[in-house]
Structures are given as structure tokens and as C-alpha cells.
Design an enzyme around this catalytic site. Structure first.
Site, PDB file in Angstrom:
ATOM      1  CE1 TYR A 142      -3.561  -2.428   0.587  1.00  0.00           C
ATOM      2  CE2 TYR A 142      -4.678  -0.601   1.017  1.00  0.00           C
ATOM      3  CZ  TYR A 142      -4.575  -1.804   0.894  1.00  0.00           C
ATOM      4  OH  TYR A 142      -6.064  -2.462   0.540  1.00  0.00           O
ATOM      5  CE  LYS A 192       1.576 -17.155  -2.560  1.00  0.00           C
ATOM      6  NZ  LYS A 192       1.153 -18.521  -3.098  1.00  0.00           N
ATOM      7  CG  ASP A 225      -1.689 -19.776  -1.802  1.00  0.00           C
ATOM      8  OD1 ASP A 225      -1.196 -19.908  -0.552  1.00  0.00           O
ATOM      9  OD2 ASP A 225      -1.670 -20.398  -2.714  1.00  0.00           O
ATOM     10  CG  ASP A 249      -8.203  -4.956   1.301  1.00  0.00           C
ATOM     11  OD1 ASP A 249      -8.888  -4.272   2.098  1.00  0.00           O
ATOM     12  OD2 ASP A 249      -8.001  -4.640   0.280  1.00  0.00           O
ATOM     13  CG  ASP A 253     -13.592  -7.257   1.803  1.00  0.00           C
ATOM     14  OD1 ASP A 253     -13.381  -6.486   2.935  1.00  0.00           O
ATOM     15  OD2 ASP A 253     -13.913  -6.857   0.937  1.00  0.00           O
TER      16      ASP A 253
HETATM   17  C1  IPM Z   1     -10.479  -1.451   3.884  1.00  0.00           C
HETATM   18  C2  IPM Z   1     -10.628  -0.623   2.521  1.00  0.00           C
HETATM   19  C3  IPM Z   1      -9.617   0.237   2.099  1.00  0.00           C
HETATM   20  C4  IPM Z   1      -8.290  -0.592   2.195  1.00  0.00           C
HETATM   21  C5  IPM Z   1      -9.914   1.202   0.859  1.00  0.00           C
HETATM   22  C6  IPM Z   1     -11.086   1.999   1.028  1.00  0.00           C
HETATM   23  C7  IPM Z   1      -8.740   2.176   0.887  1.00  0.00           C
HETATM   24  O1  IPM Z   1     -10.879  -1.733   1.455  1.00  0.00           O
HETATM   25  O2  IPM Z   1     -10.201  -0.681   4.844  1.00  0.00           O
HETATM   26  O3  IPM Z   1     -10.469  -2.662   3.965  1.00  0.00           O
HETATM   27  O4  IPM Z   1      -8.212  -0.894   0.943  1.00  0.00           O
HETATM   28  O5  IPM Z   1      -7.542  -0.712   2.949  1.00  0.00           O
HETATM   29 MG    MG Z   2     -10.941  -3.752   2.283  1.00  0.00          MG
END
Ligand code: IPM
Ligand code: MG
Length: 367
Positions: A142, A192, A225, A249, A253
Site C-alpha cells: 500500500y 507468501k 492462499d 484486506d 472481506d
Molecule cells: C479497507 C478498504 C480500504 C483498504 C480502502 C477503502 C482504501 O478496503 O479498509 O479494507 O483497501 O484498505
Molecule cells: Mg478492504
């Protein structure tokens, strides 16, 4: 004693809608529990860009550095897709994370009993699930340099750099091991190492910290993975997962969906202790700005409300009030209140953003 200070940054899309519900919870605590905050509000993301031509004004950044905790809604939206990368809404959030040095991002994935049926996985796989992903938040791909889009001959080249140092790995490792000691003393580190040198370093440094400082904590390693596959297969094998910025990230999710909806997951981003002993802190829901449902009054406010509960727990030492909020969310869900994102199985009463908060506040009052 002066009241603890909170900076609220509602942001874009559904951010302002869900944050309005958090303010009701804040007001309730002030009135009913005498827990008062000094609350200020400002702009971030696209909203800040519209007002100031930048996704985070310097004054807002300075204020964020001063307060006891920042509460953020969400940033981004299709309207801003055309903007130059340097002023995209997401840059506002990333600047907050970087300049406040919020290296440890806690993303709990907890499946509330009433929602085990709402998950896309079988109820027995997710019921009772309670895991914590700790994502490194201020380094890795990032932020690594070099980065950019360059021209090489007649080709364009997009470059990002995955970069981690010993101290960056060790400090987030310590956060994970400390937290594991308060849970079931078990950490799984994901990278990884089979293809990336930064992954080899990650694995080695994690193991060193564990061996030197946390011999009582069990540490295992997994390729990210395979970790994703295991999270979908049998998530209850994990307790604390520690991983880098990008893998965190993605994996968070995935973990969110195990719990029924992305609309349920809170997060805390913590840095070093400030002069008053509290950690630098920003709390935000894991979900995004959800432009497709913004303005309709149907967004799930729970992730944002639970993020405020995390603030009570990690910044303000009020685990009792955090417990009250969490058990009231559970009770409202158990009674069948469902925002549309939770209506994946038959049954329950479909409610909007405000009604969901009404139900939670009613449970808090009745507790
Ligand atoms: C998160 C989001 C952010 C990230 C975005 C909005 C920059 O997806 O907080 O998980 O990628 O970190
Ligand atoms: Mg995210």
C-alpha cells in the site's frame, strides 16, 4: 476531568447515514449512563474533496492527531473514479492511517447466533465463530516505493512495491501475541513465503518475536492462499490471524462474509500510546461506502455501531458499555430485526437503518 474527545468523519455514500445512528447511541450513553464525549465532526474522502479539493484537509489531519479517537464512516464512490490518484477519496483514509501510524488493524469476525443462517456457508461451519484478524496497516504494498505508472519504450508499466522491515513486522506481531494472550493463546501468521522474500522475512521475524517474548503463545504459519481456503473450509480452526496489509484486506472481506454480511463487521486501527496513555486510534466499519444503496435509508448501521463499541473497549476502557452494545445488537437480531443485507434467508422483519438502531437502543434500555 475533561470529557474524552471524539472526531467523527462520516465520509461518503452510506457513511453519513450509519454515522447518524452512531450519534444516537453516543447521545443515549450520555443521557442514560453519564458517559459524555466531546464530539466534533469533519469531512473526509469525496466529501472533503468536494469542499476543499483534497480528500483530507490539513486542519482535519491535525485535529485527528489531537483527539482521543477518530470514528470514520466510509470513503469513495463512482463519482470520484475519474479523479487523479493523488486526490481519490481513499487517499484521505490512507493518509490518516499512515500519519497517525495506526499499524495494527483489528478486524474481528464474529458470527451472531441469529445470523448463522444468513451466511453463505453452512450454519455449522460459522455458528459461534469468533476470530480476530490483525492486519498490518501502514506499510507493505500500500505504501512501498517505488510506485507509479511509468513508460518503458513503447510499454506502460504499473509498479508497486511490497516492502517490510524487521520493526514493522515485529510490532504488529507483538499486537497479535498480546491479544492472543487475552483469547486462546493461538496465532496463525499468513504470508507468501513460498514466492516472496518479504514473506520469508515476515515468517522469520514473527517466529523470532514469539520465541523470544511469547513462548507461551502457539504460533503457526500458513501461506495466505491456503489460509483463504481454510477460512472458507473450517474457519473455527483459527483464533488470531496476523497478516500483512494487502493479504489482510482480502482475508478480512472473506472473513466478513462468513458472519452473514459485510454490514456487520467493525474494526479498530491502533497505534502507539499517546501522552495520556490511550493508543492513537481510528475506528471504522470494514464495509465501504456502498454507493448503490446510499441515501435509501436501508444500510445496515451495525458495523459502524460495533466500531464505536470497539472504541469504548480499546480507547476508553469501558468494556462494560461495549458489552452492553454488543449484547443488544445480538438481542435485536435474535428478535428478527433484519436490514435488507441480512434478509438472505426467509423469516425476520425487514427494517431500515433507523429502525434497526431503534431496536438496538430499545434493547440497551431494557438491559
Ligand atoms: C479497507 C478498504 C480500504 C483498504 C480502502 C477503502 C482504501 O478496503 O479498509 O479494507 O483497501 O484498505
Ligand atoms: Mg478492504
Amino acid at each position: 476531568m475533561s470529557k474524552p474527545s471524539l472526531l467523527i468523519l462520516p465520509g461518503d455514500g452510506i457513511g453519513p447515514e450509519v454515522m447518524a445512528e452512531v450519534r444516537r447511541v453516543i447521545d443515549w450513553l450520555a443521557q442514560e449512563k453519564g458517559m459524555e464525549f466531546d464530539v466534533s465532526e469533519d469531512l473526509v474522502g469525496g466529501a472533503a474533496y468536494d469542499a476543499h479539493g483534497t480528500p483530507l484537509h490539513d486542519d482535519t489531519m491535525a485535529k485527528a492527531q489531537e483527539v482521543d479517537a477518530v470514528l470514520l464512516g466510509a470513503v469513495g464512490g463512482p463519482k470520484y473514479d475519474v479523479l487523479d490518484f493523488s486526490v481519490k477519496p481513499e487517499r484521505g483514509l490512507l493518509r490518516l492511517r499512515k500519519e497517525m501510524d495506526l499499524f495494527a488493524n483489528l478486524r474481528p469476525a464474529q458470527c451472531f447466533d441469529a445470523l448463522a443462517e444468513a451466511s453463505s456457508l453452512k450454519p455449522e461451519v460459522v455458528s459461534g465463530l469468533d476470530i480476530m484478524i490483525i492486519r498490518e496497516l501502514t506499510s507493505g504494498v500500500y505504501f512501498g516505493e517505488p510506485r507509479g505508472i511509468f513508460t518503458e519504450g513503447n510499454e506502460r508499466v504499473g509498479i508497486n512495491t511490497q516492502r517490510y522491515t524487521t520493526s514493522e513486522i515485529q510490532r504488529v506481531g507483538r499486537s497479535a501475541f498480546e491479544l492472543a494472550r487475552k483469547r486462546s493463546n493461538k496465532v496463525c501468521s499468513m504470508e507468501k513465503a513460498n514466492v516472496m522474500e518479504s514473506g520469508v522475512l515476515w515468517r522469520e521475524e514473527m517466529q523470532k518475536v514469539r520465541d523470544a517474548e511469547y513462548p507461551d503463545v502457539e504460533l503457526t504459519h500458513m501461506y495466505a492462499d491456503a489460509g483463504a481456503m481454510q477460512l472458507a473450509r473450517w474457519p473455527k480452526q483459527f483464533d488470531v490471524i496476523v497478516t500483512d496489509n494487502l493479504f489482510g484486506d482480502l482475508l478480512s472481506d472473506l472473513a466478513a462474509m462468513l458472519t452473514g454480511s459485510l454490514g456487520m463487521l467493525p474494526s479498530a486501527s491502533l497505534g502507539l500510546p499517546m501522552a495520556n496513555g490511550r493508543p492513537k486510534a481510528l475506528y471504522e466499519p470494514v464495509h465501504g461506502s456502498a454507493p448503490d444503496i446510499a441515501g435509501k435509508g436501508i444500510a445496515n448501521p451495525i458495523a459502524c455501531i460495533l466500531s464505536f463499541a470497539m472504541a469504548l473497549r480499546y480507547s476508553f476502557d469501558r468494556g462494560d458499555l461495549a458489552d452492553l452494545i454488543e449484547s443488544s445488537v445480538n438481542a435485536a437480531l435474535a428478535e428478527g430485526y433484519r436490514t435488507p443485507d441480512l434478509m438472505t434467508v426467509a423469516g425476520g422483519t425487514k427494517v431500515g437503518t433507523t429502525e434497526m438502531t431503534d431496536a438496538i437502543l430499545a434493547k440497551m434500555a431494557a438491559a
